[in-house]
Motif scaffolding. Structure first.
Motif, PDB file in Angstrom:
ATOM      1  N   TYR A  53      -1.101   4.870  -2.540  1.00  0.00           N
ATOM      2  CA  TYR A  53      -1.646   5.595  -1.195  1.00  0.00           C
ATOM      3  C   TYR A  53      -1.998   6.866  -1.899  1.00  0.00           C
ATOM      4  CZ  TYR A  53      -0.107   2.494   2.289  1.00  0.00           C
ATOM      5  OH  TYR A  53       0.015   1.257   3.118  1.00  0.00           O
ATOM      6  N   GLY A  54      -1.249   7.496  -2.619  1.00  0.00           N
ATOM      7  CA  GLY A  54      -1.653   8.752  -3.305  1.00  0.00           C
ATOM      8  C   GLY A  54      -2.763   8.621  -3.993  1.00  0.00           C
ATOM      9  N   MET A  55      -3.079   7.745  -4.946  1.00  0.00           N
ATOM     10  CA  MET A  55      -4.493   7.592  -5.522  1.00  0.00           C
ATOM     11  C   MET A  55      -5.705   7.490  -4.535  1.00  0.00           C
ATOM     12  SD  MET A  55      -3.772   5.034  -8.728  1.00  0.00           S
ATOM     13  CE  MET A  55      -5.225   5.039  -9.221  1.00  0.00           C
TER      14      MET A  55
ATOM     15  N   ILE B 208      10.324   6.547   0.353  1.00  0.00           N
ATOM     16  CA  ILE B 208       9.923   6.544  -0.984  1.00  0.00           C
ATOM     17  C   ILE B 208       8.297   6.277  -1.125  1.00  0.00           C
ATOM     18  CG2 ILE B 208       9.570   4.707  -2.919  1.00  0.00           C
ATOM     19  CD1 ILE B 208      12.505   3.913  -2.407  1.00  0.00           C
ATOM     20  N   VAL B 209       7.821   5.664   0.053  1.00  0.00           N
ATOM     21  CA  VAL B 209       6.475   5.628   0.196  1.00  0.00           C
ATOM     22  C   VAL B 209       5.871   7.043   0.280  1.00  0.00           C
ATOM     23  CG1 VAL B 209       4.616   5.007   1.675  1.00  0.00           C
ATOM     24  CG2 VAL B 209       6.426   3.332   0.917  1.00  0.00           C
ATOM     25  N   SER B 210       6.550   8.119   1.014  1.00  0.00           N
ATOM     26  CA  SER B 210       6.174   9.370   1.298  1.00  0.00           C
ATOM     27  C   SER B 210       5.791   9.891   0.017  1.00  0.00           C
ATOM     28  CB  SER B 210       6.953   9.988   2.148  1.00  0.00           C
ATOM     29  OG  SER B 210       8.306  10.375   1.540  1.00  0.00           O
ATOM     30  N   ALA B 211       6.513   9.423  -1.240  1.00  0.00           N
ATOM     31  CA  ALA B 211       6.355  10.234  -2.534  1.00  0.00           C
ATOM     32  C   ALA B 211       4.832  10.094  -2.848  1.00  0.00           C
ATOM     33  CB  ALA B 211       7.198   9.651  -3.450  1.00  0.00           C
ATOM     34  N   ASN B 212       3.897   9.439  -2.142  1.00  0.00           N
ATOM     35  CA  ASN B 212       2.495   9.534  -2.499  1.00  0.00           C
ATOM     36  C   ASN B 212       1.888  11.041  -2.455  1.00  0.00           C
ATOM     37  OD1 ASN B 212       1.093   9.895   0.287  1.00  0.00           O
ATOM     38  ND2 ASN B 212       2.614   8.587   0.686  1.00  0.00           N
TER      39      ASN B 212
ATOM     40  N   VAL C 190       2.148  12.180  -5.886  1.00  0.00           N
ATOM     41  CA  VAL C 190       0.719  11.680  -6.621  1.00  0.00           C
ATOM     42  C   VAL C 190      -0.575  12.532  -5.938  1.00  0.00           C
ATOM     43  CG1 VAL C 190      -0.511   9.409  -7.042  1.00  0.00           C
ATOM     44  CG2 VAL C 190       2.281   9.360  -6.652  1.00  0.00           C
ATOM     45  N   THR C 191      -0.580  12.573  -4.717  1.00  0.00           N
ATOM     46  CA  THR C 191      -1.919  13.268  -4.414  1.00  0.00           C
ATOM     47  C   THR C 191      -1.913  14.385  -4.844  1.00  0.00           C
ATOM     48  OG1 THR C 191      -1.518  11.983  -2.215  1.00  0.00           O
ATOM     49  CG2 THR C 191      -2.738  14.149  -2.138  1.00  0.00           C
ATOM     50  N   ALA C 192      -0.737  15.575  -5.107  1.00  0.00           N
ATOM     51  CA  ALA C 192      -0.881  16.660  -5.466  1.00  0.00           C
ATOM     52  C   ALA C 192      -1.334  16.840  -6.962  1.00  0.00           C
ATOM     53  CB  ALA C 192       0.592  17.493  -5.252  1.00  0.00           C
ATOM     54  N   LEU C 193      -0.733  15.876  -7.682  1.00  0.00           N
ATOM     55  CA  LEU C 193      -0.900  15.743  -9.182  1.00  0.00           C
ATOM     56  C   LEU C 193      -2.258  15.360  -9.600  1.00  0.00           C
ATOM     57  CD1 LEU C 193       2.297  14.128 -10.414  1.00  0.00           C
ATOM     58  CD2 LEU C 193       1.823  16.729 -10.620  1.00  0.00           C
ATOM     59  N   LEU C 194      -2.719  14.377  -8.758  1.00  0.00           N
ATOM     60  CA  LEU C 194      -4.092  13.898  -9.129  1.00  0.00           C
ATOM     61  C   LEU C 194      -5.162  14.920  -8.572  1.00  0.00           C
ATOM     62  CD1 LEU C 194      -3.864  10.101  -8.032  1.00  0.00           C
ATOM     63  CD2 LEU C 194      -4.005  11.284 -10.575  1.00  0.00           C
TER      64      LEU C 194
ATOM     65  N   THR D 124      -2.005  15.277   3.555  1.00  0.00           N
ATOM     66  CA  THR D 124      -1.044  14.374   3.367  1.00  0.00           C
ATOM     67  C   THR D 124       0.340  14.811   3.480  1.00  0.00           C
ATOM     68  OG1 THR D 124      -2.402  13.898   1.463  1.00  0.00           O
ATOM     69  CG2 THR D 124      -0.202  13.059   1.264  1.00  0.00           C
ATOM     70  N   ALA D 125       0.797  16.262   3.565  1.00  0.00           N
ATOM     71  CA  ALA D 125       2.036  16.384   3.821  1.00  0.00           C
ATOM     72  C   ALA D 125       2.370  16.309   5.328  1.00  0.00           C
ATOM     73  CB  ALA D 125       2.238  17.924   3.726  1.00  0.00           C
ATOM     74  N   VAL D 126       1.745  16.509   6.058  1.00  0.00           N
ATOM     75  CA  VAL D 126       1.787  16.172   7.587  1.00  0.00           C
ATOM     76  C   VAL D 126       2.101  14.651   7.935  1.00  0.00           C
ATOM     77  CG1 VAL D 126       1.224  18.324   8.612  1.00  0.00           C
ATOM     78  CG2 VAL D 126      -0.288  16.630   8.471  1.00  0.00           C
TER      79      VAL D 126
END
Length: 333
Positions: free
Chosen positions: A16-18, A93-97, A100-104, A239-241
């Motif tokens: 999801y983050g990607m 756990i899924v919300s950890a995307n 991933v979004t922030a890093l990418l 993504t945060a909201v």
């Protein structure tokens, strides 16, 4: 099964983050093309938000298509996690995307992460660990047919609110779109959890279950409104909201209606982990709201459906009258 659920949820978070970053990149590229061709006005509706034409063009961008494929991977992982884990754990756990979004985003969207951003990100990670330690390793509930119908009707109402908001609230569509998309994705997790005809497999029961219709409707509308939100808002903020919506909603439903519980004596730890994850997500959105994105970014050539915060040109100093009449330097009067 618990370990499989955790692994599946982690896979969903990465996918999801990607997906979010790739789709945001697609929205940016379409916006840049519209600005370069001088057709930016046709990509904006009367309320100041993106038009249907702009959204359709975004769907056809190669980066967006690749991001859509990652959504499928994320959905599969999230569905498996929702069947094997309490919803307050699987969805967190899924919300950890968001991480991933922030890093990418730092690599693909030129979004700078500062010390405060890293602190907020690690707050999310630590909170997820606390939730994992406190969660009970079994799930149940949601067998009532009435609950399945109530979930479907509520989803239709939420979809109507989401579609109205993203096309009628102009610049506020990013917040509304992100939040409602998160709630719709959370609804999917609830529906997958209670879906009939899965174990044992019964295709007739599966197709006729209102929970299956809920998954289809919530998935399509949630994907669409998130895309519109990514067109008008900063990717970290959207993504945060979104993760707050997809975490808080299913977690409350799971505890109230689906018999989700923490381990005996560790309820306080689950609450601390849940609150920490939500607070961390909000902090990432707050601190990242001013970072470069395809709207309101600097430098201005990164594009946007409307002109954002561009640096004003330095005013040219007007010469004084006395300076006009004065002889040039070095000359003698």
């Amino acid at each position: 099964m618990f370990v499989i659920g955790v692994i599946a949820a982690c896979l969903a978070a990465i996918a999801y983050g990607m997906s979010t970053v790739l789709r945001a990149l697609g929205a940016r590229r379409v916006a840049m093309t519209a600005r370069a061709e001088g057709t930016e006005a046709s990509y904006t509706n009367a309320a100041g938000g993106p038009s249907l034409r702009s959204t359709t063009s975004t769907f056809l961008d190669p980066a967006f298509i690749l991001g859509t494929m990652m959504v499928v991977v994320g959905f599969a992982g999230g569905a498996l996690a929702a069947r094997f884990l309490p919803l307050f754990l699987s969805q967190t756990i899924v919300s950890a995307n968001l991480v991933v979004t922030a890093l990418l985003g730092t690599i693909m969207l030129n979004i700078a992460l500062h010390t405060r951003d890293w602190i907020a990100i690690w707050l999310v990670v630590l909170s997820l660990c606390l939730l994992g330690l406190s969660a009970e390793h079994h799930t149940g509930g949601g067998e009532s047919a009435v609950f399945h119908w109530e979930l479907f009707v509520a989803t239709l109402g939420l979809c109507a609110i989401a579609l109205f908001g993203v096309y009628r609230l102009g610049r506020h569509a990013a917040i509304v779109g992100g939040a409602t998309a998160g709630l719709l994705f959370g609804v999917i997790a609830i529906a997958v959890r209670v879906l009939d005809g899965v174990d044992p497999f019964d295709p007739i029961a599966l197709i006729t279950d209102p929970a299956a219709w809920t998954i289809a409707v919530a998935g399509a509308v949630g994907f669409f409104v998130q895309t519109v939100a990514l067109q008008v808002g900063a990717v970290n903020g959207v993504t945060a909201v979104l993760v707050v919506g997809e975490t808080a909603g299913p977690s409350l439903v799971g505890v109230l209606f689906l018999n989700d519980n923490a381990k005996a004596g560790l309820g306080w730890l689950a609450i601390v982990g849940f609150v920490g994850a939500v607070v961390g997500a909000v902090l990432v959105a707050w601190y990242g709201s001013g970072d470069p994105d395809h709207f309101g970014e600097a430098p201005p050539q990164k594009g946007g459906w409307r002109r954002g915060r561009e640096s004003e040109p330095e005013p040219i100093a007007e010469p004084y009258d006395d300076d006009i009449d004065a002889p040039p330097p070095g000359s003698t009067s």
